[in-house]
Each structure stands twice: as structure tokens, then as C-alpha cells.
Design a protein around this motif. Sequence first.
Motif, PDB file in Angstrom:
ATOM      1  N   HIS A 360       0.843  -1.203   0.000  1.00 17.07           N
ATOM      2  CA  HIS A 360       0.000   0.000   0.000  1.00 17.07           C
ATOM      3  C   HIS A 360       0.873   1.246   0.000  1.00 17.07           C
ATOM      4  N   ASP A 361       0.460   2.235  -0.773  1.00  9.82           N
ATOM      5  CA  ASP A 361       1.062   3.570  -0.765  1.00  9.82           C
ATOM      6  C   ASP A 361      -0.066   4.572  -0.999  1.00  9.82           C
ATOM      7  N   PRO A 362      -0.089   5.689  -0.273  1.00  8.32           N
ATOM      8  CA  PRO A 362      -1.192   6.641  -0.414  1.00  8.32           C
ATOM      9  C   PRO A 362      -1.398   7.185  -1.816  1.00  8.32           C
ATOM     10  N   VAL A 363      -0.327   7.347  -2.625  1.00  5.27           N
ATOM     11  CA  VAL A 363      -0.505   7.925  -3.966  1.00  5.27           C
ATOM     12  C   VAL A 363       0.250   7.190  -5.069  1.00  5.27           C
ATOM     13  N   ALA A 364       1.240   6.368  -4.744  1.00  8.58           N
ATOM     14  CA  ALA A 364       2.162   5.866  -5.768  1.00  8.58           C
ATOM     15  C   ALA A 364       1.788   4.513  -6.356  1.00  8.58           C
ATOM     16  N   MET A 365       0.660   3.928  -5.987  1.00  9.92           N
ATOM     17  CA  MET A 365       0.369   2.567  -6.448  1.00  9.92           C
ATOM     18  C   MET A 365       0.210   2.451  -7.960  1.00  9.92           C
ATOM     19  N   PRO A 366      -0.472   3.366  -8.646  1.00  9.57           N
ATOM     20  CA  PRO A 366      -0.539   3.239 -10.114  1.00  9.57           C
ATOM     21  C   PRO A 366       0.837   3.298 -10.769  1.00  9.57           C
ATOM     22  N   GLU A 367       1.671   4.236 -10.337  1.00 14.17           N
ATOM     23  CA  GLU A 367       3.017   4.347 -10.893  1.00 14.17           C
ATOM     24  C   GLU A 367       3.862   3.137 -10.509  1.00 14.17           C
ATOM     25  N   ALA A 368       3.673   2.637  -9.289  1.00 18.47           N
ATOM     26  CA  ALA A 368       4.412   1.453  -8.855  1.00 18.47           C
ATOM     27  C   ALA A 368       4.040   0.243  -9.711  1.00 18.47           C
ATOM     28  N   GLN A 369       2.770   0.090 -10.007  1.00 22.30           N
ATOM     29  CA  GLN A 369       2.328  -1.037 -10.837  1.00 22.30           C
ATOM     30  C   GLN A 369       2.981  -0.969 -12.212  1.00 22.30           C
ATOM     31  N   ARG A 370       3.019   0.234 -12.778  1.00 20.61           N
ATOM     32  CA  ARG A 370       3.656   0.411 -14.090  1.00 20.61           C
ATOM     33  C   ARG A 370       5.137   0.053 -14.035  1.00 20.61           C
ATOM     34  N   CYS A 371       5.813   0.511 -12.993  1.00 21.56           N
ATOM     35  CA  CYS A 371       7.253   0.246 -12.860  1.00 21.56           C
ATOM     36  C   CYS A 371       7.536  -1.235 -12.631  1.00 21.56           C
ATOM     37  N   LEU A 372       6.711  -1.892 -11.828  1.00 27.91           N
ATOM     38  CA  LEU A 372       6.920  -3.315 -11.569  1.00 27.91           C
ATOM     39  C   LEU A 372       6.705  -4.146 -12.830  1.00 27.91           C
ATOM     40  N   GLU A 373       5.772  -3.728 -13.659  1.00 27.13           N
ATOM     41  CA  GLU A 373       5.562  -4.422 -14.933  1.00 27.13           C
ATOM     42  C   GLU A 373       6.811  -4.341 -15.798  1.00 27.13           C
ATOM     43  N   LEU A 374       7.498  -3.205 -15.737  1.00 24.32           N
ATOM     44  CA  LEU A 374       8.760  -3.058 -16.471  1.00 24.32           C
ATOM     45  C   LEU A 374       9.861  -3.889 -15.819  1.00 24.32           C
ATOM     46  N   ASP A 375       9.922  -3.849 -14.482  1.00 21.88           N
ATOM     47  CA  ASP A 375      10.950  -4.600 -13.761  1.00 21.88           C
ATOM     48  C   ASP A 375      10.835  -6.105 -14.007  1.00 21.88           C
ATOM     49  N   PHE A 376       9.597  -6.587 -14.121  1.00 19.65           N
ATOM     50  CA  PHE A 376       9.363  -8.027 -14.265  1.00 19.65           C
ATOM     51  C   PHE A 376       9.022  -8.418 -15.705  1.00 19.65           C
ATOM     52  N   LYS A 377       9.433  -7.574 -16.634  1.00 23.94           N
ATOM     53  CA  LYS A 377       9.088  -7.824 -18.038  1.00 23.94           C
ATOM     54  C   LYS A 377       9.559  -9.195 -18.505  1.00 23.94           C
ATOM     55  N   SER A 378      10.734  -9.614 -18.056  1.00 26.46           N
ATOM     56  CA  SER A 378      11.263 -10.922 -18.468  1.00 26.46           C
ATOM     57  C   SER A 378      10.741 -12.056 -17.585  1.00 26.46           C
ATOM     58  N   HIS A 379      10.110 -11.726 -16.464  1.00 23.49           N
ATOM     59  CA  HIS A 379       9.520 -12.738 -15.568  1.00 23.49           C
ATOM     60  C   HIS A 379       8.130 -12.262 -15.119  1.00 23.49           C
ATOM     61  N   PRO A 380       7.185 -12.155 -16.050  1.00 24.65           N
ATOM     62  CA  PRO A 380       5.862 -11.603 -15.717  1.00 24.65           C
ATOM     63  C   PRO A 380       5.110 -12.374 -14.641  1.00 24.65           C
ATOM     64  N   LYS A 381       5.476 -13.623 -14.427  1.00 28.66           N
ATOM     65  CA  LYS A 381       4.780 -14.430 -13.416  1.00 28.66           C
ATOM     66  C   LYS A 381       4.971 -13.849 -12.013  1.00 28.66           C
ATOM     67  N   PHE A 382       6.079 -13.108 -11.816  1.00 28.78           N
ATOM     68  CA  PHE A 382       6.332 -12.510 -10.507  1.00 28.78           C
ATOM     69  C   PHE A 382       5.248 -11.492 -10.134  1.00 28.78           C
ATOM     70  N   LEU A 383       4.625 -10.884 -11.136  1.00 29.70           N
ATOM     71  CA  LEU A 383       3.580  -9.888 -10.861  1.00 29.70           C
ATOM     72  C   LEU A 383       2.412 -10.503 -10.107  1.00 29.70           C
ATOM     73  N   ASP A 384       2.190 -11.807 -10.303  1.00 31.63           N
ATOM     74  CA  ASP A 384       1.088 -12.488  -9.621  1.00 31.63           C
ATOM     75  C   ASP A 384       1.315 -12.542  -8.111  1.00 31.63           C
ATOM     76  N   GLN A 385       2.570 -12.344  -7.684  1.00 27.07           N
ATOM     77  CA  GLN A 385       2.893 -12.421  -6.257  1.00 27.07           C
ATOM     78  C   GLN A 385       2.813 -11.057  -5.560  1.00 27.07           C
ATOM     79  N   VAL A 386       2.463 -10.012  -6.319  1.00 25.60           N
ATOM     80  CA  VAL A 386       2.378  -8.658  -5.753  1.00 25.60           C
ATOM     81  C   VAL A 386       0.983  -8.097  -5.991  1.00 25.60           C
ATOM     82  N   LYS A 387       0.361  -7.641  -4.920  1.00 24.99           N
ATOM     83  CA  LYS A 387      -0.974  -7.067  -5.034  1.00 24.99           C
ATOM     84  C   LYS A 387      -1.016  -5.728  -4.310  1.00 24.99           C
TER      85      LYS A 387
END
Length: 454
Positions: A360-387
Motif C-alpha cells: 500500500h502507498d497513499p498515492v504511488a500505487m498506479p506508478e508502482a504497478q507500471r514500474c513493476l511491470e517493467l521490472d518483471f518484463k522478463s519474468h511476468p509471473k512474478f507480478l502475480d505475487q504482488v498485489k
Amino acid sequence: MRVTIVGSGYVGLVTGACLAELGNTIFCLDIDQKKIDILNSGGVPIYEPGLQEMIARNRAAGRIQFSTDVAAAVAHGDIQFIAVGTPPDEDGSADLQYVIAAARNIGKHMTSPKVIVDKSTVPVGTAEKVTTAIQEELKIRNLDPALCSVVSNPEFLKEGAAVEDFMRPDRIVIGTNADPAGLRAKEMMRKLYAPFNRHHERTYYMDVKSAELTKYAANAMLATRISFMNELANLADEVGADIEAVRQGIGSDSRIGYGFLYAGTGYGGSCFPKDVSALSQTAHQYGRDLKILEAVESVNQAQKTILIEKIVKRFGENLKGHQFALWGLAFKPNTDDMREAPSRLIISELVKRGANILAHDPVAMPEAQRCLELDFKSHPKFLDQVKMVKAPEDALDQASALIIVTEWKAFRSPDFEILKQKMKTPIIFDGRNLYEPQTMKELGFEYQGIGRHN
């Protein structure tokens, strides 16, 4: 005064809005049509407290406009601020392609004398490159190269407090040349910033290269203080000292002061990492090694893993079956900036070890989601472990531990009884030292801060 801001990003928007607030007529230019559409519809593409309200107020008063029209932007302002991005190049130096492109556009369209202001954070010697680019374009059109004068006016804005910093500056740094065009530019800048100097002079005038170096020197000093305290905090953990007591003990010395002496998970954001690296690269170009800054960078990268080390030491390398609550994603409070944010590395390392994360973050969650998608681009399955979850307490359900990464005020005084009820085990890894270890112990928590005699 009529002022054009080239670049409607973080620095450009804050500069434009604040100058409009002082009664100037501002034209904000950006080549990103999507960004301009957001601004013209009443939105703001970044989060900065007070900025959206200030822009709305000045748009209604007709003092600020947003457009992609380069010719109209150049025609508008007697003063042209260049506030475009200077991202790090592959070698860590500042990439000046957008600054030079902006300069060339000004040179292609200007027909009358202009003061061009480097507001972007740029290395020493950039003003000369900007001057050359503009004058080359003027010569192509058989216009007098003396029509332009380039000024260095670095920004000293803290994300999350940028509007306040601009409107109540500690100092204003202006670097100009000593020729007649430079003297005219100095007078125009003096007039522009006059409202800030009514009670006492806040402006420091100097040569252009000194002004360019001042910006990097300031950020490098602040980054050094942070890394220094983080190293001491890690030592405090080993020897059984309390870094907070140490901070108070040394901060009370008037020669040192308290600012930027807080231990944590390392610095991030758009300024410190980029500027420390760029200053080191500038030194290399002149055959110098800034050994202190090289150490600052090394310490900071290592510090971003400090919470991971503590978690692995407590739970083991294999974190499969563990769910962690994570509070704070942005690199600092009151911003949605995820650039170089420690949370990105922490999340990445934990999910690689099999953990699940509720964040949880008060304002950064949309930007965080975008950044994590880039970070896990080669391992997209990792995104399933973050909510991402809507409220801090929603992240706590069956959590093996709570990890605090960003010191938002909303995290400072939670209901600790609710925390204990929701969590699987009452363990807190506090990367920002928000809580007192003894208090946490009395409340029944296992508590690990940074250098807090755990």
C-alpha cells in the motif's frame, strides 16, 4: 513578465505555476500531446501537493497556458526556461539530447533578443553547448548570434515540498556571463525574481560554470550525509548502539545540524542517484576521481538491500509460503515518484525468493504497478505475487511481517492492536525508524529498525 517554460514535467510545471502565481504570464510547452491534453483538461500528470490547485487558479486567471506549439512558445517569452529531462546515459553521465534539441528549437524560431535559462540539472559546460546550438540556428537564418544570452538557474526543489520550496527559497542561484548580453540577462533575472528578495536578498549571482557546479555539489553533499549515516547505522546494529541517539548527539553540533542524517533504506528519486553519478562522470572527463562520491554510490546501493538481509536472516532464503505487508512504495513521502525507489528492489528480491506481497502507498500505487511491470518484463509471473491494496490495514492479513519502506505520515501512528490481530506473526521491519524499539517490545512486537539496537 512573459515567460516560456520548455518542458512540462516536474521542474517545468512547478516553475511555471509558481511564476504565474507571482503575476507573470506563462506559456508551458511540451512535445508530449498526451501530457498537454491532461493539463488542458484540468489534470496534472505528476503528484505534488498544492500544484494542481495552483495551476487551476492561474489557468482561470489567464496567466498560464499549455501547448505543443513550438513557434508560439518561442514567440511568447522574453525569458525561455529549458526544463526538460536529463536522464542518465549508459556511462552515468547526463544525457543532454533533450536540452540541446530544446535550444535548437528556440534558435530556429526566435526573431528578437531572448534570455535562455538552463533550469534542467546539467553538467558544467552545458551553457556553452546551449549557446552554440542556438547561435548555429541563428546564423543559418542570418540573424545576430548576440540575440541570445544563456543563464544557469538551477532548481533546488524537494519532491513533496516543491511548491513551498519555490515560493520560499533558501537561495536563488543565477549564473551569467560578464559580457553586455550577460549583464542584460542578469537584470531581467533580477526583475523576475524580485518578489523573493523584498525582505532580504536570497539571490547569489556568479559565473555560469559555478552555478552549474553548485547544483551538483548541493545534491552530492546531501547524498553523502545520507550514506554516511546509513553506514553508521549498520555499525550501530553490530555494536549495540542506537543510531537515533547518535543522530541527536551529532546533529546538535551547529557545524553539523540535523538535516539528512536519518538512517534508512537508501536514497532514490530522480535527483540524488543521477546527479551523484553525473558529477563523478564529469570529474572523470577531466582526469579526476571523486572517491568520496564513488563510495557514496556504493554504500547507497548496498543499503537498499538492508531490509532484505534482515528478512532473510529472520525467515531464511526460501520465503515460499510467506506473505509480507509492505507500506510505502514511492522513494519518499508526498510524491508518486518511483525512480530508484528502494521498494522496487525489495519487492523484486522477496518475490524471487517465493514471497507474496500486499503493498500500500497513499498515492504511488498506479506508478508502482507500471514500474513493476517493467521490472518483471522478463519474468511476468512474478507480478502475480504482488498485489496493491486500498488501505494500509488491508495489507496485514496473515502477514508474516510488516515492512515499512516509505515514511508517510499515515504510517506513524497505526492501531497496533489491529496490527497484531491481523498479522500472522507480529514482526515489523522498519526501514525508516518510525517507531521506538522499546515501545514496540512492550506492545508485543518483534521489531527491527535500522541501527536501533535490535
